[in-house]
Write a protein that holds these residues in place. Structure first.
Motif, PDB file in Angstrom:
ATOM      1  N   LYS A  71      -6.991   0.697   1.220  1.00  0.00           N
ATOM      2  CA  LYS A  71      -5.570   0.837   0.899  1.00  0.00           C
ATOM      3  C   LYS A  71      -4.810  -0.316   1.541  1.00  0.00           C
ATOM      4  N   MET A  72      -3.927  -0.912   0.772  1.00  0.00           N
ATOM      5  CA  MET A  72      -3.099  -2.000   1.278  1.00  0.00           C
ATOM      6  C   MET A  72      -1.801  -1.430   1.853  1.00  0.00           C
ATOM      7  N   LEU A  73      -1.492  -1.805   3.084  1.00  0.00           N
ATOM      8  CA  LEU A  73      -0.286  -1.348   3.748  1.00  0.00           C
ATOM      9  C   LEU A  73       0.886  -2.282   3.420  1.00  0.00           C
ATOM     10  N   ASP A  74       2.078  -1.828   3.740  1.00  0.00           N
ATOM     11  CA  ASP A  74       3.274  -2.636   3.482  1.00  0.00           C
ATOM     12  C   ASP A  74       3.288  -3.911   4.311  1.00  0.00           C
ATOM     13  N   SER A  75       2.615  -3.877   5.455  1.00  0.00           N
ATOM     14  CA  SER A  75       2.571  -5.060   6.322  1.00  0.00           C
ATOM     15  C   SER A  75       1.605  -6.123   5.822  1.00  0.00           C
ATOM     16  N   GLY A  76       0.864  -5.818   4.748  1.00  0.00           N
ATOM     17  CA  GLY A  76      -0.108  -6.769   4.221  1.00  0.00           C
ATOM     18  C   GLY A  76      -1.510  -6.548   4.744  1.00  0.00           C
ATOM     19  N   GLU A  77      -1.685  -5.613   5.670  1.00  0.00           N
ATOM     20  CA  GLU A  77      -3.004  -5.323   6.216  1.00  0.00           C
ATOM     21  C   GLU A  77      -3.753  -4.367   5.290  1.00  0.00           C
ATOM     22  N   GLU A 122      -6.384  -1.288   4.966  1.00  0.00           N
ATOM     23  CA  GLU A 122      -6.867  -0.139   5.726  1.00  0.00           C
ATOM     24  C   GLU A 122      -8.151   0.376   5.075  1.00  0.00           C
TER      25      GLU A 122
END
Length: 215
Positions: A74-80, A82
């Motif tokens: 899963k892509m987080l809003d911060s660009g990282e 998961e």
């Protein structure tokens, strides 16, 4: 303007220390990963020595293999990115529960007629036949499901009583899967921190250049 430069310097220092902590944690996890892989293969080697090379090989693999671990990303809003591992629990003698056949419908009200009695008598005979066939199907389904679930545990591919070394190898590689997901997530976090640090350094350099120009 000096305050902006100081604030930018503090942000850069904080992000740099955070990045160093992440790199240190990443290095420790990589070392642990390599150690677990070595232990797993060494345990397999000892199991092959005690059981024989042909008893611990690809020849013992099941004809149908179902993954017991799934990795969700899963892509987080911060660009990282998961990474999450989901392990399927082994079901002993379980399986999909067959839906029980039930006759659901309007019930007759009042005294039953002779025609109704004949229908009920015929219905009872058909229900007995259905129960017998249903019981036979459930028994076959239960036996098939049980046999299938017994082969879900990879250890049982190599026999019922396997040596402890083989169990240790399985335990080590299970930890490897979990640790690999953690390392992948941490690498993504390190990349995001580097990009953020580069942006902060550019802002600091811009603030410094602006301050010097005003002076």
């Amino acid at each position: 303007m000096g305050l902006d430069v100081d604030q930018a310097s503090l942000s850069v220092d904080y992000k740099l220390l955070h990045l160093m902590d992440q790199l240190e944690d990443l290095e420790k996890k990589r070392e642990k990963l390599n150690t677990l892989i070595e232990e797993g293969w060494f345990s397999i080697s000892k199991a092959r020595y005690s059981m024989g090379n042909k008893q611990v090989s690809t020849l013992q693999y099941a004809s149908e293999m179902v993954p017991l671990v799934r990795v969700h990303t899963k892509m987080l809003d911060s660009g990282e990115a998961e990474f999450e591992t989901q392990r399927e629990e082994l079901q002993v003698g379980g399986g999909h529960k067959g839906s029980t056949v039930e006759d659901i419908g309007p019930q007759e009200e009042g005294a039953p007629s002779s025609e109704g009695l004949r229908r009920r008598g015929h219905k009872k005979q058909s229900e007995l036949k259905q129960e017998e066939s249903s019981g036979h199907q459930k028994e076959v389904s239960h036996r098939t499901t049980t046999d299938h679930n017994e082969h879900q545990d990879p250890l049982k591919w190599f026999g019922i009583l396997v040596p402890q070394n083989l169990k240790q190898a399985q335990s080590a590689f299970k930890q490897v899967i979990e640790l690999s997901a953690e390392i992948a997530a941490l690498q993504s976090a390190v990349l995001a921190s580097r990009i953020e640090l580069q942006g902060l350094m550019k802002e600091k350099q811009k603030s410094t250049t602006t301050g010097e120009t005003e002076e």
